[in-house]
Design a protein around this motif. Structure first.
Motif, PDB file in Angstrom:
ATOM      1  N   THR A   1       0.835  -1.340   0.046  1.00  0.00           N
ATOM      2  CA  THR A   1      -0.011  -0.062   0.103  1.00  0.00           C
ATOM      3  C   THR A   1       0.843   1.217  -0.044  1.00  0.00           C
ATOM      4  OG1 THR A   1      -1.782  -1.349   1.056  1.00  0.00           O
ATOM      5  CG2 THR A   1      -2.037   1.153   1.279  1.00  0.00           C
TER       6      THR A   1
ATOM      7  N   ASN B   1       2.722   1.673  -3.379  1.00  0.00           N
ATOM      8  CA  ASN B   1       2.173   2.099  -4.670  1.00  0.00           C
ATOM      9  C   ASN B   1       1.882   3.485  -4.396  1.00  0.00           C
ATOM     10  OD1 ASN B   1       1.319  -0.532  -5.708  1.00  0.00           O
ATOM     11  ND2 ASN B   1      -0.437  -0.722  -4.717  1.00  0.00           N
ATOM     12  N   ALA B   2       1.568   4.132  -3.010  1.00  0.00           N
ATOM     13  CA  ALA B   2       1.622   5.589  -2.971  1.00  0.00           C
ATOM     14  C   ALA B   2       2.877   6.246  -3.632  1.00  0.00           C
ATOM     15  CB  ALA B   2       1.304   6.023  -1.757  1.00  0.00           C
TER      16      ALA B   2
ATOM     17  N   ALA C   1       2.382   8.276  -7.246  1.00  0.00           N
ATOM     18  CA  ALA C   1       1.696   9.441  -7.115  1.00  0.00           C
ATOM     19  C   ALA C   1       2.476  10.759  -7.488  1.00  0.00           C
ATOM     20  CB  ALA C   1       1.458   9.622  -5.458  1.00  0.00           C
TER      21      ALA C   1
ATOM     22  N   VAL D   1       3.113  11.405   1.134  1.00  0.00           N
ATOM     23  CA  VAL D   1       2.422  10.151   1.568  1.00  0.00           C
ATOM     24  C   VAL D   1       2.319  10.184   3.093  1.00  0.00           C
ATOM     25  CG1 VAL D   1       2.305   7.729   1.850  1.00  0.00           C
ATOM     26  CG2 VAL D   1       3.348   8.857  -0.292  1.00  0.00           C
TER      27      VAL D   1
ATOM     28  N   ASP E   1      -2.195   9.663  -0.399  1.00  0.00           N
ATOM     29  CA  ASP E   1      -1.094  10.560  -1.169  1.00  0.00           C
ATOM     30  C   ASP E   1      -1.605  11.568  -1.992  1.00  0.00           C
ATOM     31  OD1 ASP E   1      -1.765   9.607  -3.842  1.00  0.00           O
ATOM     32  OD2 ASP E   1      -1.247   7.639  -3.392  1.00  0.00           O
TER      33      ASP E   1
ATOM     34  N   ASN F   1     -10.711   8.136  -4.226  1.00  0.00           N
ATOM     35  CA  ASN F   1      -9.794   9.252  -4.768  1.00  0.00           C
ATOM     36  C   ASN F   1     -10.400  10.519  -4.585  1.00  0.00           C
ATOM     37  OD1 ASN F   1      -8.258   7.602  -6.213  1.00  0.00           O
ATOM     38  ND2 ASN F   1      -9.934   6.899  -7.690  1.00  0.00           N
TER      39      ASN F   1
ATOM     40  N   GLY G   1      -6.117  12.769  -4.460  1.00  0.00           N
ATOM     41  CA  GLY G   1      -5.072  11.746  -4.318  1.00  0.00           C
ATOM     42  C   GLY G   1      -5.786  10.425  -4.009  1.00  0.00           C
TER      43      GLY G   1
END
Length: 147
Positions: free
Chosen positions: A52, A55-56, A60, A66, A83, A130, A133
């Motif tokens: 997780t 991924n950010a 991003a 983050v 993010d 969403n 971000g």
């Protein structure tokens, strides 16, 4: 593996955030926690939290911000990763939310599936919003071991 043990939740999140920050030095990664312990499978939790946060940091933007925080409420422990990037494309989320992929509707990688399956194996769920971000919330049974 199905072994569970006590995990210092904030320590685990902080350790993973630090490791991801070393791999993505242009990312600003901040954590805020509530303290406490959680009885869970630490390897699975670490894998899900890492995916997780990574991924950010990876998706991003050039210098992403983050934020990660943990909360406890209503019998749940929540780990939220937010993010300031473009968010998760709906076509990436739909197959995971529906639980079905087809030749025309499928995620481009296994990252969201890994998060989904990992959290599910821990007895929880995950959600993605969403909102300026991506905001990913991992909700797990509290299984608080402090008492």
């Amino acid at each position: 593996e199905t072994t569970t043990r006590r995990v210092a939740l904030d320590d685990l999140v902080s350790e993973v955030a630090t490791a991801v920050g070393e791999e993505y030095p242009d990312a600003s990664i901040d954590t805020t926690g509530v303290g406490g312990r959680l009885r869970t499978n630490p390897e699975t939790l670490r894998l899900v939290v890492r995916e997780t946060i990574e991924n950010a940091a990876a998706h991003a933007g050039v210098s992403p911000s983050v934020e990660i925080w943990t909360e406890r409420a209503d019998g749940e422990t929540q780990i939220t990763v937010a993010d300031d990037g473009p968010g998760v494309p709906p076509d990436e989320l739909e197959p995971v939310r529906s639980g079905t992929e087809t030749d025309l509707t499928h995620a481009s990688s296994l990252g969201l599936w890994l998060i989904h399956w990992g959290v599910q194996s821990l007895g929880g769920v995950f959600d993605v919003e969403n909102d300026d971000g991506a905001v990913v919330t991992l909700s797990l049974p509290a299984a608080d071991d402090d008492a």
